[in-house]
Design a protein around this motif. Structure first.
Motif, PDB file in Angstrom:
ATOM      1  N   ALA A 150       0.827  -1.226   0.081  1.00 25.60           N
ATOM      2  CA  ALA A 150      -0.071  -0.086   0.009  1.00 25.60           C
ATOM      3  C   ALA A 150       0.855   1.161   0.010  1.00 25.60           C
ATOM      4  CB  ALA A 150      -0.787   0.021   1.189  1.00 25.60           C
ATOM      5  N   ALA A 151       1.852   1.390   0.808  1.00 26.04           N
ATOM      6  CA  ALA A 151       2.782   2.368   0.812  1.00 26.04           C
ATOM      7  C   ALA A 151       3.428   2.578  -0.413  1.00 26.04           C
ATOM      8  CB  ALA A 151       3.853   2.286   1.840  1.00 26.04           C
ATOM      9  N   HIS A 152       3.903   1.379  -1.165  1.00 22.74           N
ATOM     10  CA  HIS A 152       4.606   1.494  -2.626  1.00 22.74           C
ATOM     11  C   HIS A 152       3.455   2.135  -3.303  1.00 22.74           C
ATOM     12  CE1 HIS A 152       4.845  -0.355  -6.452  1.00 22.74           C
ATOM     13  NE2 HIS A 152       6.088  -0.176  -6.344  1.00 22.74           N
ATOM     14  N   ASN A 153       2.327   1.604  -3.637  1.00 19.85           N
ATOM     15  CA  ASN A 153       1.400   2.195  -4.153  1.00 19.85           C
ATOM     16  C   ASN A 153       1.148   3.548  -4.225  1.00 19.85           C
ATOM     17  OD1 ASN A 153       1.261  -0.247  -5.726  1.00 19.85           O
ATOM     18  ND2 ASN A 153      -0.567  -1.119  -4.276  1.00 19.85           N
ATOM     19  N   HIS A 154       1.003   4.162  -2.881  1.00 20.69           N
ATOM     20  CA  HIS A 154       0.702   5.277  -2.730  1.00 20.69           C
ATOM     21  C   HIS A 154       1.779   6.464  -3.196  1.00 20.69           C
ATOM     22  CE1 HIS A 154      -1.029   8.798  -0.221  1.00 20.69           C
ATOM     23  NE2 HIS A 154       0.329   9.124  -0.339  1.00 20.69           N
ATOM     24  N   ALA A 155       2.956   5.820  -3.068  1.00 17.91           N
ATOM     25  CA  ALA A 155       4.069   6.586  -3.493  1.00 17.91           C
ATOM     26  C   ALA A 155       3.854   6.996  -4.937  1.00 17.91           C
ATOM     27  CB  ALA A 155       5.415   6.221  -3.066  1.00 17.91           C
TER      28      ALA A 155
END
Lengths: 263, 263
Positions: A177-182
């Motif tokens: 999720a963090a990866h996708n957010h960035a």
DNA sequence: TAATCGAGGGTACTGAGTGCCATATGGGTG
DNA sequence: CACCCATATGGCACTCAGTACCCTCGATTA
């Protein structure tokens, strides 16, 4: 660092995807197809483009398309098969005494780098996947495989803890999720700005929430390479016997091998 | 508790899915189709079953199938449209001064309850989705919509924080992962045991990692109902004007309305 | 009774994906 | 050179999901 074991199927995956590296002199069929497909998708839309349109623009036979891509959707993600293989190799080669969460974060940086390597292509693809439900669904199943690879790694490396499996699933989901957010923030901005910085912040947030002692989450090596991969070897390898008919395209072999190895 | 706003499209979704509630006297067409489909899917597999097989077993016309389900995959998840609507309504009706993370956890319990309401069906469906890649992909896009609903709620309610959007995405993903972990464990065990307890533990883990002051994560109300839903009203409603041809099936309307409202 | 409306059935079409076979090309080997 | 074989590609025919369009029938209402 533990012995690097690189099972055969990693190589198979690489074969299936690394063909993209050719250049000017004679574009591979795979390249021609991707190029033609994207041109048409951007011109008139994904659903308004048929396979026949693509192959006639590429100047090849219709049957060849499905030799290189299992579905119309897959031509939009031509590099993910190889990227997933890189990530798996990286995780398998990761030192046994390192922090699995940090390793998972570094693995996700690998994926980010694939996007960052070709910003124009990534942004075009992003616009496409946002509009077309079928592509969004396909991307989800791609991302799911990354998440599963991370979760598996975390489960294996964190088996000592109580609640290891739960923790593995949750952390993997958080990292993705963090990866996708960035990534999405960067893509929405048209590929301008520093993805790496946004990624560091996002993963830092996750690591702070989950790492044992509030430890900082700087990447273990800022631009980690997929890990030197040496020849297959080792003691506890699995052997997969796969029967395939002669015409069977590579991606199908990959799928079957994966199926034989997967959960 | 803040004013409950229930926009029109929630009702549309309910209409599309609540038809399942009929019983013995005369099964609705929707029910007959689901029943016939599952019988065949379990007998001979999903891919080995054609739409023609299903409709001829159900004794209805082929065209009717697609009036009730947008695709072959959707017949496997007949209750999710309504469940998503319930979750959305619950989140919109949640008190403005409550903890958004706890509310998201409670919302995911709503989904769990849908599975727990019919263990046999849920387990059968689980076995199916594990085997069929197409169904797995479809389930992923269903789950993705739940996750997006949670993230949106967290973003709106936690907008005061710095990094609100990042936090919203990560927490939503973690909640969904915890939910899925508990659910899958229970489904793999054949629907035996206490899902609720596993769910409490899983969500507790997430809440402990993300809640402001290590607060415990007991559900705000153990068996929270979807929230009393009163008539549409309020000041800042959006109006969606949708043109549809006459034969247009309900699910399509739903999709279009969603599309008009979604990001 | 006629007009209308909604649920459902039927038919024909598009397009994705697959199986099977034909063809070309190129590298060996007698 | 002739032959063989493996690989890469093209072509054809087929299945099946999904859609557009139109028809029928029964119920409601003017």
């Amino acid at each position: 660092m533990g012995a690097l074991r690189t099972p055969i199927w990693c190589y198979v995956l690489h074969m299936a995807a690394a063909v993209t590296s050719g250049d000017d002199p004679k574009p591979t069929m795979r390249e021609s197809l991707v190029r033609a497909a994207f041109q048409l998708f951007l011109e008139r839309g994904f659903e308004q483009t048929t396979i026949d349109d693509i192959v006639s623009l590429a100047g090849v036979g219709r049957r060849s398309f499905f030799r290189y891509f299992p579905s119309k959707e897959d031509v939009v993600f031509p590099d993910h098969e190889g990227c997933l293989a890189d990530m798996t190799a990286f995780l398998r080669g990761a030192p046994l005494d390192g922090d699995p969460v940090t390793q998972a974060c570094d693995a996700s940086r690998l994926v980010l780098r694939m996007y960052a390597a070709d910003p124009v292509f990534s942004v075009e693809r992003y616009r496409l996947t946002r509009q077309v439900p079928g592509l969004r669904a396909h991307e989800l199943s791609v991302v799911w495989r990354y998440e599963r690879a991370l979760a598996e790694h975390l489960r294996e490396r964190g088996a000592d803890r109580a609640d290891g499996a739960l923790r593995a699933d949750v952390v993997a989901a958080a990292v993705v999720a963090a990866h996708n957010h960035a990534l999405r923030t960067w893509l929405r901005a048209g590929g301008e700005g520093d993805v790496q910085a946004a990624m560091d912040e996002a993963l830092g947030y996750v690591a702070r929430a989950f790492s044992p002692a509030q430890q900082s989450a700087q990447p273990s090596a800022r631009a980690a390479t997929p890990g030197a991969v040496d020849g297959a070897g080792g003691e506890d390898e699995q052997v997969v016997v796969l029967l395939a008919r002669k015409g069977t395209p590579l991606w199908r072999v990959v799928r079957d091998v994966e199926g034989a190895l997967g959960e």
